[in-house]
Design an enzyme around this catalytic site. Sequence first.
Site, PDB file in Angstrom:
ATOM      1  N   GLU A 174       0.839  -1.208   0.000  1.00 33.29           N
ATOM      2  CA  GLU A 174       0.000   0.000   0.000  1.00 33.29           C
ATOM      3  C   GLU A 174       0.874   1.260   0.000  1.00 33.29           C
ATOM      4  O   GLU A 174       0.870   2.057   0.931  1.00 33.29           O
ATOM      5  CB  GLU A 174      -0.957  -0.047   1.189  1.00 33.29           C
ATOM      6  CG  GLU A 174      -1.896  -1.239   1.059  1.00 33.29           C
ATOM      7  CD  GLU A 174      -2.978  -1.303   2.121  1.00 33.29           C
ATOM      8  OE1 GLU A 174      -3.224  -0.284   2.777  1.00 33.29           O
ATOM      9  OE2 GLU A 174      -3.570  -2.383   2.278  1.00 33.29           O
ATOM     10  N   SER A 197       1.366   0.649   8.571  1.00 33.44           N
ATOM     11  CA  SER A 197       1.289  -0.090   9.837  1.00 33.44           C
ATOM     12  C   SER A 197       1.608  -1.568   9.669  1.00 33.44           C
ATOM     13  O   SER A 197       2.042  -2.224  10.606  1.00 33.44           O
ATOM     14  CB  SER A 197      -0.095   0.077  10.451  1.00 33.44           C
ATOM     15  OG  SER A 197      -1.055  -0.493   9.601  1.00 33.44           O
ATOM     16  N   HIS A 417     -18.297  -9.261   5.593  1.00 35.59           N
ATOM     17  CA  HIS A 417     -16.951  -8.755   5.850  1.00 35.59           C
ATOM     18  C   HIS A 417     -16.277  -9.628   6.900  1.00 35.59           C
ATOM     19  O   HIS A 417     -16.820  -9.829   7.984  1.00 35.59           O
ATOM     20  CB  HIS A 417     -17.012  -7.300   6.336  1.00 35.59           C
ATOM     21  CG  HIS A 417     -15.648  -6.695   6.513  1.00 35.59           C
ATOM     22  ND1 HIS A 417     -15.296  -5.950   7.612  1.00 35.59           N
ATOM     23  CD2 HIS A 417     -14.552  -6.738   5.722  1.00 35.59           C
ATOM     24  CE1 HIS A 417     -14.032  -5.556   7.479  1.00 35.59           C
ATOM     25  NE2 HIS A 417     -13.561  -6.018   6.350  1.00 35.59           N
ATOM     26  N   HIS A 418     -15.115 -10.150   6.561  1.00 34.81           N
ATOM     27  CA  HIS A 418     -14.298 -10.911   7.500  1.00 34.81           C
ATOM     28  C   HIS A 418     -12.971 -10.192   7.688  1.00 34.81           C
ATOM     29  O   HIS A 418     -12.016 -10.445   6.945  1.00 34.81           O
ATOM     30  CB  HIS A 418     -14.018 -12.327   6.981  1.00 34.81           C
ATOM     31  CG  HIS A 418     -15.212 -13.233   6.988  1.00 34.81           C
ATOM     32  ND1 HIS A 418     -15.230 -14.421   6.297  1.00 34.81           N
ATOM     33  CD2 HIS A 418     -16.418 -13.138   7.601  1.00 34.81           C
ATOM     34  CE1 HIS A 418     -16.410 -15.029   6.494  1.00 34.81           C
ATOM     35  NE2 HIS A 418     -17.147 -14.256   7.270  1.00 34.81           N
ATOM     36  N   GLU A 419     -12.905  -9.290   8.651  1.00 29.86           N
ATOM     37  CA  GLU A 419     -11.594  -8.731   9.015  1.00 29.86           C
ATOM     38  C   GLU A 419     -10.967  -9.721   9.982  1.00 29.86           C
ATOM     39  O   GLU A 419     -11.522  -9.984  11.046  1.00 29.86           O
ATOM     40  CB  GLU A 419     -11.759  -7.355   9.668  1.00 29.86           C
ATOM     41  CG  GLU A 419     -10.466  -6.760  10.215  1.00 29.86           C
ATOM     42  CD  GLU A 419      -9.354  -6.680   9.172  1.00 29.86           C
ATOM     43  OE1 GLU A 419      -9.509  -5.918   8.204  1.00 29.86           O
ATOM     44  OE2 GLU A 419      -8.332  -7.394   9.322  1.00 29.86           O
ATOM     45  N   HIS A 487      -8.577  -8.202   0.847  1.00 34.59           N
ATOM     46  CA  HIS A 487      -7.754  -7.020   1.142  1.00 34.59           C
ATOM     47  C   HIS A 487      -6.516  -7.449   1.926  1.00 34.59           C
ATOM     48  O   HIS A 487      -6.550  -8.430   2.656  1.00 34.59           O
ATOM     49  CB  HIS A 487      -8.562  -5.998   1.947  1.00 34.59           C
ATOM     50  CG  HIS A 487      -9.465  -5.183   1.071  1.00 34.59           C
ATOM     51  ND1 HIS A 487      -9.507  -3.809   1.115  1.00 34.59           N
ATOM     52  CD2 HIS A 487     -10.333  -5.550   0.102  1.00 34.59           C
ATOM     53  CE1 HIS A 487     -10.378  -3.367   0.232  1.00 34.59           C
ATOM     54  NE2 HIS A 487     -10.902  -4.403  -0.399  1.00 34.59           N
ATOM     55  N   GLU A 488      -5.451  -6.676   1.750  1.00 36.66           N
ATOM     56  CA  GLU A 488      -4.152  -6.960   2.395  1.00 36.66           C
ATOM     57  C   GLU A 488      -3.652  -8.366   2.081  1.00 36.66           C
ATOM     58  O   GLU A 488      -2.915  -8.955   2.870  1.00 36.66           O
ATOM     59  CB  GLU A 488      -4.206  -6.753   3.926  1.00 36.66           C
ATOM     60  CG  GLU A 488      -4.504  -5.344   4.359  1.00 36.66           C
ATOM     61  CD  GLU A 488      -6.004  -5.118   4.532  1.00 36.66           C
ATOM     62  OE1 GLU A 488      -6.714  -6.078   4.859  1.00 36.66           O
ATOM     63  OE2 GLU A 488      -6.452  -3.981   4.312  1.00 36.66           O
ATOM     64  N   GLU A 506      -7.447  -6.090  -3.045  1.00 38.88           N
ATOM     65  CA  GLU A 506      -6.936  -4.731  -2.843  1.00 38.88           C
ATOM     66  C   GLU A 506      -5.452  -4.764  -3.248  1.00 38.88           C
ATOM     67  O   GLU A 506      -5.122  -4.479  -4.382  1.00 38.88           O
ATOM     68  CB  GLU A 506      -7.130  -4.322  -1.390  1.00 38.88           C
ATOM     69  CG  GLU A 506      -6.689  -2.887  -1.130  1.00 38.88           C
ATOM     70  CD  GLU A 506      -6.721  -2.551   0.342  1.00 38.88           C
ATOM     71  OE1 GLU A 506      -7.137  -1.443   0.670  1.00 38.88           O
ATOM     72  OE2 GLU A 506      -6.286  -3.374   1.167  1.00 38.88           O
ATOM     73  N   GLU A 512      -9.196   4.405  -0.235  1.00 40.60           N
ATOM     74  CA  GLU A 512      -9.351   4.748   1.182  1.00 40.60           C
ATOM     75  C   GLU A 512      -8.302   5.749   1.651  1.00 40.60           C
ATOM     76  O   GLU A 512      -8.527   6.495   2.599  1.00 40.60           O
ATOM     77  CB  GLU A 512      -9.304   3.482   2.038  1.00 40.60           C
ATOM     78  CG  GLU A 512      -7.947   2.808   2.057  1.00 40.60           C
ATOM     79  CD  GLU A 512      -7.951   1.428   2.712  1.00 40.60           C
ATOM     80  OE1 GLU A 512      -8.994   0.765   2.686  1.00 40.60           O
ATOM     81  OE2 GLU A 512      -6.906   1.031   3.240  1.00 40.60           O
TER      82      GLU A 512
HETATM   83  C1  NOJ Z   1      -8.464  -2.244   5.536  1.00 37.13           C
HETATM   84  C2  NOJ Z   1      -9.314  -2.386   4.332  1.00 37.13           C
HETATM   85  O1  NOJ Z   1      -8.619  -2.061   3.153  1.00 37.13           O
HETATM   86  C3  NOJ Z   1     -10.526  -1.512   4.501  1.00 37.13           C
HETATM   87  O2  NOJ Z   1     -11.286  -1.515   3.318  1.00 37.13           O
HETATM   88  C4  NOJ Z   1     -11.296  -1.999   5.684  1.00 37.13           C
HETATM   89  O3  NOJ Z   1     -12.394  -1.152   5.873  1.00 37.13           O
HETATM   90  C5  NOJ Z   1     -10.424  -1.986   6.930  1.00 37.13           C
HETATM   91  N1  NOJ Z   1      -9.198  -2.678   6.689  1.00 37.13           N
HETATM   92  C6  NOJ Z   1     -11.115  -2.624   8.112  1.00 37.13           C
HETATM   93  O4  NOJ Z   1     -11.270  -3.993   7.886  1.00 37.13           O
END
Ligand code: NOJ
Length: 707
Positions: A174, A197, A417-419, A487-488, A506, A512
């Site tokens: 990123e 980060s 969404h799975h963070e 993402h990530e 992503e 963002e």
């Molecule tokens: C980073 C992601 O790119 C973003 O889209 C997301 O909202 C946040 N993490 C929280 O999960």
Amino acid sequence: MKRLMYIAMLTALAAVPLMAVAKSELASPNGRLQLTVDVNDNGQPCYKLDFDGNEVIKPSLLGLTGRQGNFATGFTIDSVATASHDDMWKPVWGEYEQVRDHYNELAVTFVQVRENGVTMTVRFRLFDDGLGFRYELPEQPSVNYLTVTDEATEFNLVADNTMYCIPGDYDTDEYLYVTSALSKVATPLNALRGRHSESHAIDGVTVQTPLMMKSPDSKTYINIHEAALVGYPAMSLDVDTLTYGLSAHLTPDRNGVAAYLQLPFNTPWRTVIVADNACDILASQLIYNLNEPCKIEDTSWIKPQKFVGVWWEMFIGKQRTWAYSDYYKAKPGVTDYAKLSPNGRHAANTANVKRYIDFAAENGLQSVLVEGWNEGWEDWASFLKNRQFLFDKPYPDFDIDELQRYAASRGVKLMMHHETGANAADYERQLDRAFQFMVDHGYNSVKTGYVGAIIPRSEYHSSQWMVNHYLYVVQRAADFKIMVDSHEAVRPTGLCRTYPNWLAQESARGGEFESMGGNPPEHTTILPFTRLKGGPMDYTPGLFETRLSYYGEGKTGQAGTTLARQLALYLTMPSPLQMACDLPENYRRFADAFQFIKDVPVDWSDSRYLEAEPGDYITVARKDKNSDDWYVGGITDENARTAVVDFSFLPEGVDYVATIYADGKDAHYKDNPQSYQITTKKVNRKSRIKQAIAPGGGFAMRLTPQK
Ligand code: NOJ
Ligand code: CA
């Protein structure tokens, strides 16, 4: 069942087992690229690549080294096999309805003469638009498994090329891009390193792939990346600023091992796309061609789509939170969420989600992403220590049954969404239950996330274990008929051809960042030449309220874009999954411009790159897969520009009405981003339009056949 269509036109195979073959040569189908493969005096395999008779890659080493065997030196060439291939295949979605896979192949088998010597084949495929090669390590008596420590692969360039690159980093991509002569790239790269980060920047002058380059005389464009990254770590490139040499740098685990391989094993393809103009780099399908055909039999459930989300309101300083409570401030490690007192600012509440569902339904958008719906965000925010998200536990104010009913009644899908907080180990433990929970509640797509340092702690975001993890998630998702937007995750390498439920990733600095320091306009003129060569990006375009001060609460600054440019991004950043990232209220304020986002397709039957230069501008025309409409989009960098749209791509004898969304005369991304104008014109294949673009601006056109 949508099956891959094969039209085999020509396949020839000739094996030439020769004693001590001196060197081997291969030409691309059109003859412009010429490959030479050889071994040097140390028995090191090497290759070189010429384009129109000039060297693009000087003699460069091949091979790998592992603890149980050396696959890099002491070789002679044992045998050589050639083949040719020409067929068409149909992607499930993408920029083209069909893709031609046309190459000449050379498989060179190397052997070591001494006792216990190993053998390896390097398979080269030479297309008109570039080269791919991979290492094939067969099962053999002296080596059963290999602990890879290093890859010898080099790409030795002939000139001080301009590079468009980001710093090598095991954990994140990123970054903003550096544009620099190769010889001077160290200083600007250093200035960017380690700002993120998740970052674990690599020591030394190292860059990530896809790496875009242009020769000093602007006559040759080169893109280096990899295809089909499976079971192996991602590759970065160490840069020798004196000799213009690039060499492979594999992401190791924290024990310093790059890959644990069981033989037989084929590595990912190393790719070198070569063209005499920038448009051909954008149009190249070489990386997809080097990936395996689709492995999913029934793809009818895979749906290109547009979505809105309970998302941007958490980014732009309205003090809306992912977490339900502020409890973590007092005591991390919450267990009984139902007893927590809500903080009153939790965005993923039933009433707010219904607002988005209504908006999607009213505007023909297929789905609504909801972030912060599940337990765990308190723990996560308490700072990335032992976070554990629960993927089947909604917060008390998120009524999942009611929302399932409501979304279905309005013909809209919810996006899960799975963070994971980068706790990939725990995600794998929960995965089947999490996917079943989705199916039970009517979800068919998931956005995954890996913010923070990876658990297991031995790993990085781009190490072998994690590469396996992301693909496992996608494969398992397919078993549940679930589409994935990761993402990530590690940068993509065209695997979405094989697993088209992997709609987007992503894996680069996305939209963002407009809320966190901004993306300069040139960023999106580089991404299509770099990150997007591996696959579509969930960039999250559609930002209409570009003045951050609008949101109050201490935010200042301005996104690096005009409003009209945001429309163009739907065309210049193609993806089967496109967000309309802004708040419903902002789309209602600019309803006439929002019409374009409603109209624009996300799946194409044809694409024509009309003008392009990395870091400067892109103009592209695309044909809708599901109608006779064409679309044209163009962007520039921080400089004003006049795009020339030559409509000769249109069919003979049909007139079109062009609806043109353009920057206003006085528009400027810095101080007048919301000045735009919408006009209509009649065009046909003889038309040419000179289209003005503001600094940081863009334009988008919809062309509809006149009845
Ligand atoms: C980073 C992601 O790119 C973003 O889209 C997301 O909202 C946040 N993490 C929280 O999960
Ligand atoms: Ca520029």
